[in-house]
Design an enzyme around this catalytic site. Sequence first.
Site, mmCIF file in Angstrom:
data_model
loop_
_atom_site.group_PDB
_atom_site.id
_atom_site.type_symbol
_atom_site.label_atom_id
_atom_site.label_comp_id
_atom_site.label_asym_id
_atom_site.label_seq_id
_atom_site.Cartn_x
_atom_site.Cartn_y
_atom_site.Cartn_z
ATOM 1 N N ASP A 61 2.375 1.830 -3.157
ATOM 2 C CA ASP A 61 2.717 2.522 -4.308
ATOM 3 C C ASP A 61 2.337 3.605 -4.931
ATOM 4 O OD1 ASP A 61 0.361 0.826 -4.214
ATOM 5 O OD2 ASP A 61 0.302 -0.075 -5.942
ATOM 6 N N ALA A 107 -4.244 -15.247 -7.473
ATOM 7 C CA ALA A 107 -3.696 -16.157 -6.242
ATOM 8 C C ALA A 107 -3.229 -14.648 -5.125
ATOM 9 C CB ALA A 107 -2.703 -16.739 -6.598
ATOM 10 N N GLY A 108 -2.330 -13.264 -6.289
ATOM 11 C CA GLY A 108 -2.011 -12.676 -6.174
ATOM 12 C C GLY A 108 -0.715 -12.395 -6.237
ATOM 13 N N LEU A 109 -0.658 -13.254 -7.275
ATOM 14 C CA LEU A 109 0.932 -13.228 -7.946
ATOM 15 C C LEU A 109 0.711 -13.085 -9.590
ATOM 16 C CD1 LEU A 109 1.507 -16.939 -6.999
ATOM 17 C CD2 LEU A 109 3.022 -14.978 -6.297
ATOM 18 N N HIS A 146 0.943 -1.131 0.256
ATOM 19 C CA HIS A 146 0.353 -0.107 -0.280
ATOM 20 C C HIS A 146 0.552 1.055 0.028
ATOM 21 C CE1 HIS A 146 -3.838 -1.544 0.041
ATOM 22 N NE2 HIS A 146 -3.858 -2.797 0.675
ATOM 23 N N SER A 187 -0.864 -12.668 -12.531
ATOM 24 C CA SER A 187 -0.759 -13.823 -13.606
ATOM 25 C C SER A 187 -1.352 -12.421 -14.892
ATOM 26 C CB SER A 187 -2.622 -14.166 -13.679
ATOM 27 O OG SER A 187 -3.043 -13.877 -13.778
ATOM 28 N N SER A 188 -1.901 -11.344 -14.343
ATOM 29 C CA SER A 188 -2.537 -10.253 -15.263
ATOM 30 C C SER A 188 -1.251 -9.733 -15.763
ATOM 31 C CB SER A 188 -3.297 -9.222 -14.613
ATOM 32 O OG SER A 188 -2.688 -8.482 -13.588
ATOM 33 N N ASP A 225 3.142 -4.301 -10.338
ATOM 34 C CA ASP A 225 3.195 -5.450 -11.313
ATOM 35 C C ASP A 225 4.145 -5.942 -12.714
ATOM 36 O OD1 ASP A 225 1.642 -5.336 -8.535
ATOM 37 O OD2 ASP A 225 -0.291 -6.558 -10.129
HETATM 38 P P1 ADP Z 1 -4.253 -11.425 -10.695
HETATM 39 O O1 ADP Z 1 -3.865 -11.772 -9.265
HETATM 40 O O2 ADP Z 1 -3.330 -13.640 -10.739
HETATM 41 O O3 ADP Z 1 -2.966 -10.578 -11.147
HETATM 42 P P2 ADP Z 1 -6.773 -10.446 -11.601
HETATM 43 O O4 ADP Z 1 -7.624 -10.268 -11.653
HETATM 44 O O5 ADP Z 1 -5.801 -9.086 -11.412
HETATM 45 O O6 ADP Z 1 -6.074 -11.693 -10.725
HETATM 46 O O7 ADP Z 1 -5.819 -11.156 -13.437
HETATM 47 C C1 ADP Z 1 -6.281 -11.935 -13.867
HETATM 48 C C2 ADP Z 1 -7.205 -12.443 -14.750
HETATM 49 O O8 ADP Z 1 -6.131 -11.905 -15.446
HETATM 50 C C3 ADP Z 1 -7.710 -14.286 -15.742
HETATM 51 O O9 ADP Z 1 -9.306 -13.448 -14.964
HETATM 52 C C4 ADP Z 1 -7.828 -13.547 -16.854
HETATM 53 O O10 ADP Z 1 -8.830 -12.341 -17.402
HETATM 54 C C5 ADP Z 1 -6.506 -12.358 -17.332
HETATM 55 N N1 ADP Z 1 -5.610 -13.863 -17.416
HETATM 56 C C6 ADP Z 1 -4.371 -14.408 -16.923
HETATM 57 N N2 ADP Z 1 -3.774 -14.961 -16.990
HETATM 58 C C7 ADP Z 1 -4.074 -15.721 -18.359
HETATM 59 C C8 ADP Z 1 -3.493 -16.584 -18.826
HETATM 60 N N3 ADP Z 1 -3.142 -16.838 -19.089
HETATM 61 N N4 ADP Z 1 -5.341 -16.343 -20.223
HETATM 62 C C9 ADP Z 1 -5.930 -16.255 -20.574
HETATM 63 N N5 ADP Z 1 -6.271 -14.760 -19.447
HETATM 64 C C10 ADP Z 1 -5.301 -14.663 -18.480
HETATM 65 MG MG MG Z 2 -4.001 -8.498 -11.504
#
Ligand code: ADP
Ligand code: MG
Length: 384
Positions: A38, A126-128, A36, A130-131, A175
């Site tokens: 950033d 999971a908070g890592l 918190h 992926s977005s 991120d």
């Molecule tokens: P996180 O904490 O993992 O970043 P977010 O809600 O910010 O969670 O982002 C997750 C979203 O990003 C998923 O619901 C999806 O829409 C998109 N996403 C992440 N990885 C992929 C992937 N490999 N293929 C398609 N969409 C993805």
């Molecule tokens: Mg995210």
Amino acid sequence: MTAGTETVAGLFQAAYDADPGGFWRAPGRVNLIGEHTDYNDGFVLPFAIDRATTVALSPRDDDRIRLISTFDDRVVESDLTAVDRRQFSGWSAYPLGVAWAIGERHPDARRRGFDLAVDSDVPVGAGLSSSAAIEMAVAVAVNDVWGLGLDRAELARIGQRAENIAVGAPTGIMDQSASVFGERDAAVFLDCRSLAVEQVPLGFDAAGLVLLVIDTKVEHQHATGGYRDRREACERGAAALGVGALRDLTVDDLPRAEQLLDDVTYRRVKHVVTEDARVLQSVAALKAGDLNRFGRLMDASHVSMRDDFEISVPQLDVVVETAQAAGAIGARMTGGGFGGCAIALLPAGEAEALAARVLRVFADRGWHEPVPFTVSPSDGARAL
Ligand code: ADP
Ligand code: MG
């Protein structure tokens, strides 16, 4: 073919009946310390993890865009005109948002269509981050095939813009910065005001330490409201103290803050100000090779989030207490709070025993089974 590209190559081949032009990969991230801070123009210290999103991409000669992900069994069809009108939804908003943001920030860039396939082993939600992993994998790929020559800082800004506007998530730039600037065995020290980045060697391996992440599986139920509330408290505090952002205060300003502010606002301000100081102290400790000192700063960060910022939940507190009792040199919740993950830095040989103990403690309390796994500091976004 590089290890780990088989799935995405197979997906690409099945969807488009052709071999991809190339492969790119971008990692997720974990935040070591600096929570918190950033949006208060302060400091963060994440690292890029050894879990990543891999994309296969071929540029096209026309404006068509086709996308497929292992998340979805159908091909999404679009084109640059639709992208520029911000017509996208679902997961494709992340990759298409990157194409849109490049057009917005670089109107002269020569963009074309592309065929894209996506695979990822970053756990979602999971908070890592992926977005950021998918955004940065697409950003480095199109930067290459469109010959844009954009630097890493600009790619991070493009990813943030995509997430803020195309997806509509009001996130900072941590991120994306971690995902593009990550290096093996190093953390990414980011000044969220100047956007200056410095890689700080961690030396976990050499010290025989690992970072264990425990996903409590507690959904961030109050995350949206709680996040907004904390942000507002920080803005209120900064305004009352006459500074542009809490970053402009130091611990020497806290007595004055305590006199001026109500108790709750004061404790919110105190967390941010002391957390910024802890990030700076962490960077100094790591540079001096003093991992024990860094561990104590992690512990103090958790206490600050639990008692002053009030964003922890019992599951996170129990993970941290269990880790500390098991001999971790430091442990804290990580991420926005109200659920999500905790991290513990501990001797490599003890990670499995701690994971087992956390599972038992959660089972005893009748809580949802947590998911423990180790992560190691890895290279940032790149072509394979
Ligand atoms: P996180 O904490 O993992 O970043 P977010 O809600 O910010 O969670 O982002 C997750 C979203 O990003 C998923 O619901 C999806 O829409 C998109 N996403 C992440 N990885 C992929 C992937 N490999 N293929 C398609 N969409 C993805
Ligand atoms: Mg995210």
